[in-house]
Design a protein around this motif. Structure first.
Motif, PDB file in Angstrom:
ATOM      1  N   ALA B 134       9.404 -14.643   8.089  1.00 38.55           N
ATOM      2  CA  ALA B 134       9.749 -13.948   6.844  1.00 38.55           C
ATOM      3  C   ALA B 134       8.514 -13.243   6.278  1.00 38.55           C
ATOM      4  CB  ALA B 134      10.314 -14.929   5.826  1.00 38.55           C
ATOM      5  N   SER B 135       7.345 -13.865   6.424  1.00 42.85           N
ATOM      6  CA  SER B 135       6.115 -13.218   5.955  1.00 42.85           C
ATOM      7  C   SER B 135       5.863 -11.933   6.728  1.00 42.85           C
ATOM      8  CB  SER B 135       4.918 -14.164   6.116  1.00 42.85           C
ATOM      9  OG  SER B 135       4.996 -15.226   5.192  1.00 42.85           O
ATOM     10  N   THR B 136       6.081 -11.980   8.020  1.00 40.74           N
ATOM     11  CA  THR B 136       5.905 -10.769   8.832  1.00 40.74           C
ATOM     12  C   THR B 136       6.864  -9.676   8.366  1.00 40.74           C
ATOM     13  OG1 THR B 136       5.144 -12.042  10.729  1.00 40.74           O
ATOM     14  CG2 THR B 136       6.001  -9.836  11.179  1.00 40.74           C
ATOM     15  N   HIS B 137       8.094 -10.058   8.119  1.00 45.24           N
ATOM     16  CA  HIS B 137       9.070  -9.067   7.631  1.00 45.24           C
ATOM     17  C   HIS B 137       8.601  -8.461   6.307  1.00 45.24           C
ATOM     18  CE1 HIS B 137      12.505 -11.195  10.027  1.00 45.24           C
ATOM     19  NE2 HIS B 137      11.714 -10.479  10.792  1.00 45.24           N
ATOM     20  N   ALA B 138       8.079  -9.307   5.452  1.00 43.78           N
ATOM     21  CA  ALA B 138       7.619  -8.813   4.151  1.00 43.78           C
ATOM     22  C   ALA B 138       6.442  -7.854   4.311  1.00 43.78           C
ATOM     23  CB  ALA B 138       7.217  -9.992   3.259  1.00 43.78           C
ATOM     24  N   VAL B 139       5.551  -8.173   5.234  1.00 44.58           N
ATOM     25  CA  VAL B 139       4.392  -7.303   5.468  1.00 44.58           C
ATOM     26  C   VAL B 139       4.842  -5.972   6.061  1.00 44.58           C
ATOM     27  CG1 VAL B 139       2.297  -7.045   6.853  1.00 44.58           C
ATOM     28  CG2 VAL B 139       2.741  -9.186   5.652  1.00 44.58           C
ATOM     29  N   ILE B 140       5.810  -6.018   6.969  1.00 47.25           N
ATOM     30  CA  ILE B 140       6.336  -4.764   7.534  1.00 47.25           C
ATOM     31  C   ILE B 140       6.964  -3.926   6.418  1.00 47.25           C
ATOM     32  CG2 ILE B 140       8.101  -3.794   9.062  1.00 47.25           C
ATOM     33  CD1 ILE B 140       7.647  -6.335  10.815  1.00 47.25           C
ATOM     34  N   ASP B 141       7.706  -4.589   5.569  1.00 43.24           N
ATOM     35  CA  ASP B 141       8.315  -3.888   4.432  1.00 43.24           C
ATOM     36  C   ASP B 141       7.228  -3.204   3.603  1.00 43.24           C
ATOM     37  OD1 ASP B 141      10.421  -3.231   2.576  1.00 43.24           O
ATOM     38  OD2 ASP B 141       9.650  -4.828   1.286  1.00 43.24           O
ATOM     39  N   PHE B 142       6.132  -3.912   3.400  1.00 38.93           N
ATOM     40  CA  PHE B 142       5.020  -3.354   2.615  1.00 38.93           C
ATOM     41  C   PHE B 142       4.342  -2.194   3.351  1.00 38.93           C
ATOM     42  CE2 PHE B 142       0.413  -3.271   2.014  1.00 38.93           C
ATOM     43  CZ  PHE B 142       0.342  -2.928   0.670  1.00 38.93           C
ATOM     44  N   LEU B 143       3.968  -2.422   4.595  1.00 40.07           N
ATOM     45  CA  LEU B 143       3.192  -1.413   5.321  1.00 40.07           C
ATOM     46  C   LEU B 143       3.983  -0.125   5.533  1.00 40.07           C
ATOM     47  CD1 LEU B 143       1.439  -3.605   8.065  1.00 40.07           C
ATOM     48  CD2 LEU B 143       0.359  -2.513   6.092  1.00 40.07           C
ATOM     49  N   THR B 144       5.291  -0.234   5.603  1.00 42.11           N
ATOM     50  CA  THR B 144       6.106   0.957   5.855  1.00 42.11           C
ATOM     51  C   THR B 144       6.560   1.636   4.569  1.00 42.11           C
ATOM     52  OG1 THR B 144       8.065  -0.448   6.061  1.00 42.11           O
ATOM     53  CG2 THR B 144       6.941   0.168   8.101  1.00 42.11           C
ATOM     54  N   THR B 145       6.181   1.074   3.431  1.00 46.87           N
ATOM     55  CA  THR B 145       6.628   1.693   2.176  1.00 46.87           C
ATOM     56  C   THR B 145       5.502   1.937   1.173  1.00 46.87           C
ATOM     57  OG1 THR B 145       7.152  -0.475   1.236  1.00 46.87           O
ATOM     58  CG2 THR B 145       8.954   0.715   2.323  1.00 46.87           C
ATOM     59  N   TYR B 146       4.341   1.331   1.377  1.00 45.13           N
ATOM     60  CA  TYR B 146       3.303   1.424   0.346  1.00 45.13           C
ATOM     61  C   TYR B 146       2.839   2.872   0.177  1.00 45.13           C
ATOM     62  CZ  TYR B 146      -0.891   0.599  -2.398  1.00 45.13           C
ATOM     63  OH  TYR B 146      -1.824   0.621  -3.390  1.00 45.13           O
ATOM     64  N   ASP B 147       2.907   3.357  -1.023  1.00 47.05           N
ATOM     65  CA  ASP B 147       2.448   4.723  -1.294  1.00 47.05           C
ATOM     66  C   ASP B 147       1.601   4.769  -2.559  1.00 47.05           C
ATOM     67  OD1 ASP B 147       4.342   4.251  -3.180  1.00 47.05           O
ATOM     68  OD2 ASP B 147       5.548   6.040  -2.787  1.00 47.05           O
ATOM     69  N   GLY B 148       0.975   3.648  -2.879  1.00 46.30           N
ATOM     70  CA  GLY B 148       0.142   3.597  -4.074  1.00 46.30           C
ATOM     71  C   GLY B 148      -1.124   4.439  -3.926  1.00 46.30           C
ATOM     72  N   ASP B 149      -1.682   4.827  -5.043  1.00 44.90           N
ATOM     73  CA  ASP B 149      -2.906   5.607  -5.030  1.00 44.90           C
ATOM     74  C   ASP B 149      -4.121   4.747  -4.692  1.00 44.90           C
ATOM     75  OD1 ASP B 149      -1.551   7.905  -5.720  1.00 44.90           O
ATOM     76  OD2 ASP B 149      -1.753   7.520  -7.885  1.00 44.90           O
TER      77      ASP B 149
END
Lengths: 264, 486
Positions: B134-149
């Motif tokens: 589940a942690s891996t899934h969460a990290v993938i979710d983050f890495l594929t969506t993060y668009d912060g400055d």
């Protein structure tokens, strides 16, 4: 139920004075299903095996939620349908209150003993914890020798396997092990295959062999083991009709609670 | 090079330094940790600050030794005045994320970090089987969506191979038949018994009371469950341990593969380490909580899959002593944050960061570096590992207990072990009582006391750790009392 009863070591996860007792809960679920005489295979378009998930772990770490009356952490539904002479379709629903993540897996297999993965497969995860992660999607396929996944939008290759090597998903083992059971049990041989664990992680070296036969409350169970690289050993107990009655991996034990549509 | 790279800290739980296939271990396969090594520098003399989860994680969070953080054992409680790495990074232009295991009592991870995933019921000590994927899934979710400055700092706390503790708990009350005899596994597959399977019976009193006696303070049920294990059982423990590492290695592989497909690949520095090791039968011991190498020595890799962050690739550093307290200054160095300003406390004896930035070493530069690693354990235990000699000792408990982590106080030192790591890397010959080593011990002791003189060991105030100290201290006083009268 006598709490001092020892289960077979492969699924004996009683810990002293912990309540509720693992043995009591496992046997209760087991007997509820096996109290009624089972018939042989029933013809049905779709078959579902529903399993309770029991925790194998020591609860000193207070992992997850433990109710006083029920140790079950959730359930697994394994639903398969023969779509034509050559293929099966599987739909797996895995719900575990500990992680907060519900998994749905969809895949097709060939109608062979290995239930070889065929076509595309899909994983969808839903997380109901309070943190930012909410959903995850995976789409996979085998392209020549490569196992390719699209995780959300990222395309990755998780490994390669040779064309003639048996290749399936761990959730298809609920049918693969029964299919090989007589061969394995009679000959002492092992069956080797590549597994794609949860349709995401490639486990290239695995073998299934016969363990032993036991009686659990007058029901005969035949045991098989799965050993492999990157996997902790798991033990699979089949009833005389070829249903996986108990599947114990390292951290959890699945106990058959219900069959919808006949035994596979 | 990016001036403020993204920083990814991947940590496993209970992985010894030598449980990596790239380092020559033939009994497991870690292609993804190996990949980190190929793309970075492996520091082969890396030591945790304290070989138990919560304690060492309090060092990761603060850059302080565990006698300073308030978490000198699993039941500790972090001093609330100390800022943690999440708070500092968030206040200094980074966005700090956490995913997976945290295990720093007294500090709410959700208040210090943006949390991606922390379990349904807050992840505790173990449960890799449920949480790591589940942690891996969460990290993938983050890495594929993060668009912060802001650049990100993301720490991923994987639980495995900590689940080996569950394997051990499973043996508290049951025996499994020998799979060798059942034909399930072959002799060739089982790792051999470690060369240091036997142990030094003149260990510290602390080690004996915590780990050896029938009523040992730490996991005595396991201890008594494994007392009659034969050679096979110990070897099978190691075999299983390696499978846990392979499991977590696969999770790391997915994260690396996804990172490589994102725009962050080139300017993300990756730090990989473990909170402590696993004894795995060495010194007839299991788990951690000891000051032997298997328990305190951990992998530490600084890596980058791309080219924007200068890192010496495919290189072993066998020279420098790295400590768990080095994580924070290393991260701050990459983030361009002045580490001196980060520890804000409401006391005059503000602690200073005990660690040093590893970044110059990872870049291949030479800088003045420490000459030994300092490790604490179980509140009273201490070790100093230097180039050749390793010194292990203990403090006798105070009477009455003052709840201030001990040191530096030569008058309270108890038993000692001295190992010549050049001649005896398996720590099988305790030289402490042999003649000819008095000067060596004096130097080691001087290093220990000098190190501790630089620490700010605040009194522990929280009732939970005070109870632990009282209970353990009582047992130790009884033991020392018995020794003095015998």
């Amino acid at each position: 139920m006598n709490n001092s009863e020892r289960l077979h070591w492969s699924f004996d996860y009683n810990y002293g004075a912990q309540k509720p007792q693992f043995t009591e809960q496992l046997v209760e679920t087991f007997l509820r299903f096996y109290a009624e005489p089972k018939t042989d295979r029933i013809s049905a378009e779709t078959t579902e095996h529903i399993y309770d998930i029991f925790p194998n772990y020591w609860r000193g770490y207070a992992i997850g939620e433990h109710r006083q009356d029920n140790l079950s952490l959730g359930q697994t539904i394994i639903k398969r349908q023969q779509t034509d002479d050559a293929h099966w379709h599987y739909a797996i629903e895995y719900t575990n209150r500990t992680s907060g993540e519900d998994l749905q897996l969809r895949f097709h297999t060939a109608n062979d003993l290995y239930r070889s993965l065929a076509g595309k497969w899909y994983v969808h995860a839903q997380n109901d914890c309070q943190d930012s992660y909410s959903t995850f999607a995976c789409e996979g396929e085998r392209v020549a020798d490569e196992i390719r996944l699209t995780l959300n939008h990222a395309e990755i290759t998780v490994g390669c396997i040779q064309k003639d090597v048996p290749f399936t998903c761990n959730w298809a083992l609920f049918d693969v092990i029964p299919a090989f059971s007589r061969t394995i049990q009679g000959s002492g041989e092992v069956v080797e295959m590549v597994l794609l664990e949860d349709l995401e992680k490639l486990r290239p070296v695995n073998r299934i062999g016969f363990l032993e036969s036991i009686q659990l409350h007058e029901t005969q169970l035949d045991g098989y083991y799965l050993y492999g690289e990157g996997l902790l050993p798991s033990y699979w107990w089949l009833d005389m009709h070829g249903n996986v009655a108990i599947s114990a991996n390292f951290f959890q034990t699945l106990v058959l609670r219900e069959i919808v549509g006949g035994s596979a | 090079m990016s001036e403020r790279p993204n920083i990814l800290f991947i940590n496993t739980d209970q992985q010894s330094w030598n449980a990596v296939s790239a380092y020559g271990n033939p009994y497991l396969h870690t292609p993804n940790i190996d990949r980190l090594h190929r793309n970075g520098t492996s520091f082969m003399r890396s030591y945790c600050s304290d070989p138990v989860c919560a304690a060492t994680r309090s060092s990761w969070a603060t850059g302080l030794y565990t006698s300073e953080t308030g978490v000198p054992f699993n039941g500790g409680y972090m001093h609330e005045e100390i800022q943690d790495i999440g708070q500092v990074l968030n206040a200094n232009g980074y966005k700090a994320f956490h995913c997976g295991k945290w295990h720093v009592p007294g500090r709410n991870v959700r208040e210090s970090f943006h949390t991606l995933y922390y379990g349904k019921h807050d992840i505790g000590a173990g449960g890799g089987e449920y949480y790591d994927s589940a942690s891996t899934h969460a990290v993938i979710d983050f890495l594929t969506t993060y668009d912060g400055d802001a650049p990100f700092y993301l720490q991923i706390g994987y639980l495995n191979p900590h689940d080996v503790c569950e394997y051990l708990h499973n043996h508290e009350e049951k025996r499994i038949p020998n799979p060798l005899q059942q034909g399930i596994i072959t002799e060739e597959e089982l790792p051999p018994l470690p060369e240091n399977f036997h142990y030094d019976e003149s260990e510290t009193v602390l080690q004996q009371v915590c780990r050896r006696t029938d009523d040992a303070l730490i996991h005595s049920a396991i201890l008594n469950g494994v007392r009659d294990w034969d050679e096979f059982h110990w070897r099978y423990l190691i075999w299983n341990y390696y499978r846990f590492i392979e499991k977590v290695d696969a999770e790391i592989g997915i994260v690396l593969n996804v990172l490589q497909q994102t725009p962050f690949c080139d300017d993300t520095v990756i730090i990989f380490s473990a909170d402590h090791g696993e004894a795995c039968g060495s010194h007839q011991m299991f788990q951690k909580f000891t000051l032997y190498e298997e328990s305190i020595r951990v992998p530490f890799i600084v890596s980058c899959l791309g080219d924007d962050v200068p890192v010496q690739k495919n290189r072993f550093d066998r020279e420098h002593f790295i400590s768990g307290v080095d994580l924070v200054p290393t991260v701050y160095d990459y983030a361009g944050i002045d580490a001196v300003d980060t520890v804000q406390v409401n006391r005059c004896d503000a602690p200073r960061l005990g660690g040093m930035s590893v970044r110059p070493l990872a870049e291949g530069g030479g800088i003045p570096w420490r000459e030994y690693a300092y490790v604490e354990s179980n509140y009273w235990g201490r070790a100093v590992v230097a180039d050749r000699y390793k010194y292990v000792t203990e403090y006798k408990p105070a009477d009455p207990e003052d709840f201030r982590p001990p040191g530096p106080d030569a008058s309270r030192l108890g038993r000692a072990q001295l190992f010549d790591l050049q001649e005896d890397p398996w720590e099988t010959q305790n030289l402490a009582s042999q003649s000819g080593y008095e000067d060596v011990i004096d130097r080691c002791r001087a290093n220990l006391l000098a190190q501790e003189d630089r620490l700010n060991r605040w009194q522990i105030e929280h009732p939970n750790p005070r109870n632990v100290i009282s209970n353990w201290g009582g047992r130790l006083r009884t033991e020392w009392g018995g020794l003095s009268t015998s």
